[in-house]
Design an enzyme around this catalytic site. Sequence first.
Site, PDB file in Angstrom:
ATOM      1  N   SER A   8      39.975 -63.145  23.427  1.00 30.57           N
ATOM      2  CA  SER A   8      40.172 -63.829  22.149  1.00 30.57           C
ATOM      3  C   SER A   8      41.631 -63.839  21.712  1.00 30.57           C
ATOM      4  CB  SER A   8      39.313 -63.149  21.072  1.00 30.57           C
ATOM      5  OG  SER A   8      37.944 -63.216  21.408  1.00 30.57           O
ATOM      6  N   GLY A   9      42.297 -62.697  21.794  1.00 32.04           N
ATOM      7  CA  GLY A   9      43.688 -62.617  21.358  1.00 32.04           C
ATOM      8  C   GLY A   9      44.632 -63.379  22.271  1.00 32.04           C
ATOM      9  N   CYS A  36      34.507 -60.150  23.865  1.00 23.84           N
ATOM     10  CA  CYS A  36      33.635 -60.723  22.841  1.00 23.84           C
ATOM     11  C   CYS A  36      32.649 -61.732  23.415  1.00 23.84           C
ATOM     12  CB  CYS A  36      34.477 -61.376  21.755  1.00 23.84           C
ATOM     13  SG  CYS A  36      33.483 -62.112  20.447  1.00 23.84           S
ATOM     14  N   LYS A  44      25.590 -59.836  22.603  1.00 23.46           N
ATOM     15  CA  LYS A  44      24.919 -58.798  21.805  1.00 23.46           C
ATOM     16  C   LYS A  44      24.202 -59.406  20.615  1.00 23.46           C
ATOM     17  CE  LYS A  44      26.837 -57.313  18.502  1.00 23.46           C
ATOM     18  NZ  LYS A  44      27.835 -56.252  18.467  1.00 23.46           N
ATOM     19  N   TYR A  92      36.387 -72.225  26.601  1.00 26.03           N
ATOM     20  CA  TYR A  92      37.681 -71.538  26.541  1.00 26.03           C
ATOM     21  C   TYR A  92      38.655 -72.176  27.527  1.00 26.03           C
ATOM     22  CZ  TYR A  92      36.989 -67.604  23.366  1.00 26.03           C
ATOM     23  OH  TYR A  92      36.842 -66.822  22.245  1.00 26.03           O
ATOM     24  N   GLY A 169      27.228 -42.278  19.186  1.00 25.23           N
ATOM     25  CA  GLY A 169      26.728 -42.457  17.832  1.00 25.23           C
ATOM     26  C   GLY A 169      27.398 -43.591  17.090  1.00 25.23           C
ATOM     27  N   GLU A 175      23.443 -50.335  17.754  1.00 24.80           N
ATOM     28  CA  GLU A 175      22.997 -51.717  17.924  1.00 24.80           C
ATOM     29  C   GLU A 175      22.016 -51.842  19.077  1.00 24.80           C
ATOM     30  OE1 GLU A 175      26.897 -54.074  16.111  1.00 24.80           O
ATOM     31  OE2 GLU A 175      26.784 -53.658  18.262  1.00 24.80           O
ATOM     32  N   ARG A 198      30.499 -42.513  12.357  1.00 28.25           N
ATOM     33  CA  ARG A 198      31.612 -41.904  11.622  1.00 28.25           C
ATOM     34  C   ARG A 198      32.561 -42.994  11.140  1.00 28.25           C
ATOM     35  NH1 ARG A 198      31.809 -36.543  11.813  1.00 28.25           N
ATOM     36  NH2 ARG A 198      30.669 -35.417  13.437  1.00 28.25           N
ATOM     37  N   ASP A 297      42.718 -55.229  21.395  1.00 32.18           N
ATOM     38  CA  ASP A 297      42.214 -53.879  21.648  1.00 32.18           C
ATOM     39  C   ASP A 297      43.146 -53.042  22.511  1.00 32.18           C
ATOM     40  OD1 ASP A 297      40.086 -54.833  20.252  1.00 32.18           O
ATOM     41  OD2 ASP A 297      38.589 -54.545  21.824  1.00 32.18           O
TER      42      ASP A 297
END
Length: 439
Positions: A8-9, A36, A44, A92, A169, A175, A198, A297
């Site tokens: 994406s970036g 993504c 997802k 893309y 976690g 998900e 968290r 990322d």
Amino acid sequence: LFVIGGGSGGVRAARIAATHGARVGIAEEYRYGGTCVIRGCVPKKLLVYGAHFAEDLKDARHFGWDVPDCHFDWQRLRDNVLSEVTRLEGLYGQTLDNHKVTVLKTRATVVGPQKVRLADGTELTTERILVATGGWPFVPEFPGSEHAITSNEVFHLDSLPKRVVIAGGGYIANEFAGIFNEFGSKVTIVNRGDAILRGYDEQIRDRLLQISMTKGIEFRFNAPFKSIEKQDDGSLMVHLDNCDPIAADAVLVATGRVPNTKGLGLEAAGVELDKDGAVKVDDNNQSSVPSIYAVGDVTNRIQLTPVAIREGQAFADSVFGEGDPVAVDHSCIPSAVFSHPPIAAVGLTEGEAKNQLGSVKVYLSDFRPMKNVLAGRNERSLIKMICDGDSGRIVGIHMIAPEAPEMMQAAAIAVKAGLTKEDFDATTAIHPTMAEELV
């Protein structure tokens, strides 16, 4: 400009730089679209949609629909999702071609401040290099870890596992726990710590834990992995510290993602990396080598697709545009967890607000959505607003509710703009909606 990484970036940066008149090349060793599109948000979310039908079909009976018991076909959904991924990948490539970007389907590494090497040994010179190689799933080392899968492989499973153990976690773990549970798998989340999610507000994550357990998902806390043993029948036996062994048909490791810089040649070229392998950059996405930049990322700032896109756009506009340099504001970024039900958040948690501001006011709405009432489902939603105790400015909104991410997108604008509780109170509600609880 030469871009390494077609996610994406990288694609956004390449396209915008070309629009500004730059001569641009981009290299991607796997498939254009990045995490993504290929192995993350898009497939997802399509699985999440598929999983929601499990409850929707049951609930429909309470709304007058004579729905028979239904059979779920994992392979059909899997193939349809992968077909959509392939379609998006083509778009893309089409976008890059339309902007006259030179597209290379190969691995590229950095061999100098202004030189890259392709997999076939070809070396190219360029004025600037942008590293946009994203992240990669982190798998802890323990005996039998080779028997586990990650979020890279989970979309390609040949069959639906009857028993799934998920390590971690965070948002990926929760998900996929919801997805597999709705598809009928027996799901156990194993966490080496004592809490899920968290960074999210404590009341919201506690509510998700409560609802998940009610749905049948099991949790094991303070239970680090010791080993995975493959049994004679092909199943797996998961051995944990402080916990009895768990039998499984698949083990999904979702213990975080690390910057994808291994073997790129960045350190040899003089680029400074942090202890996790992330490219260290300034506010203008520039590394320690002036001609080498990084976005997304791989910089390990905020691992979210929209952030990578904004960073790619800002880089291209700043370096190749005619205006002043553009810096991305990384504060107050909204996020979501597409669990069952989903979570959405923006701004400070209650704990963070108390630590930073001292005086805070917290407003809560704890309710049972109308649809759940008629469906006979006891699941409750929670919306939480955190305000500066002195000014009334909203500094955080957190929610767990059906369609929470859809509601949060608009609410996040208000928080970013610095609106107050009074501004929300002065807005007339749309009734009946869940979003009216915000006003």
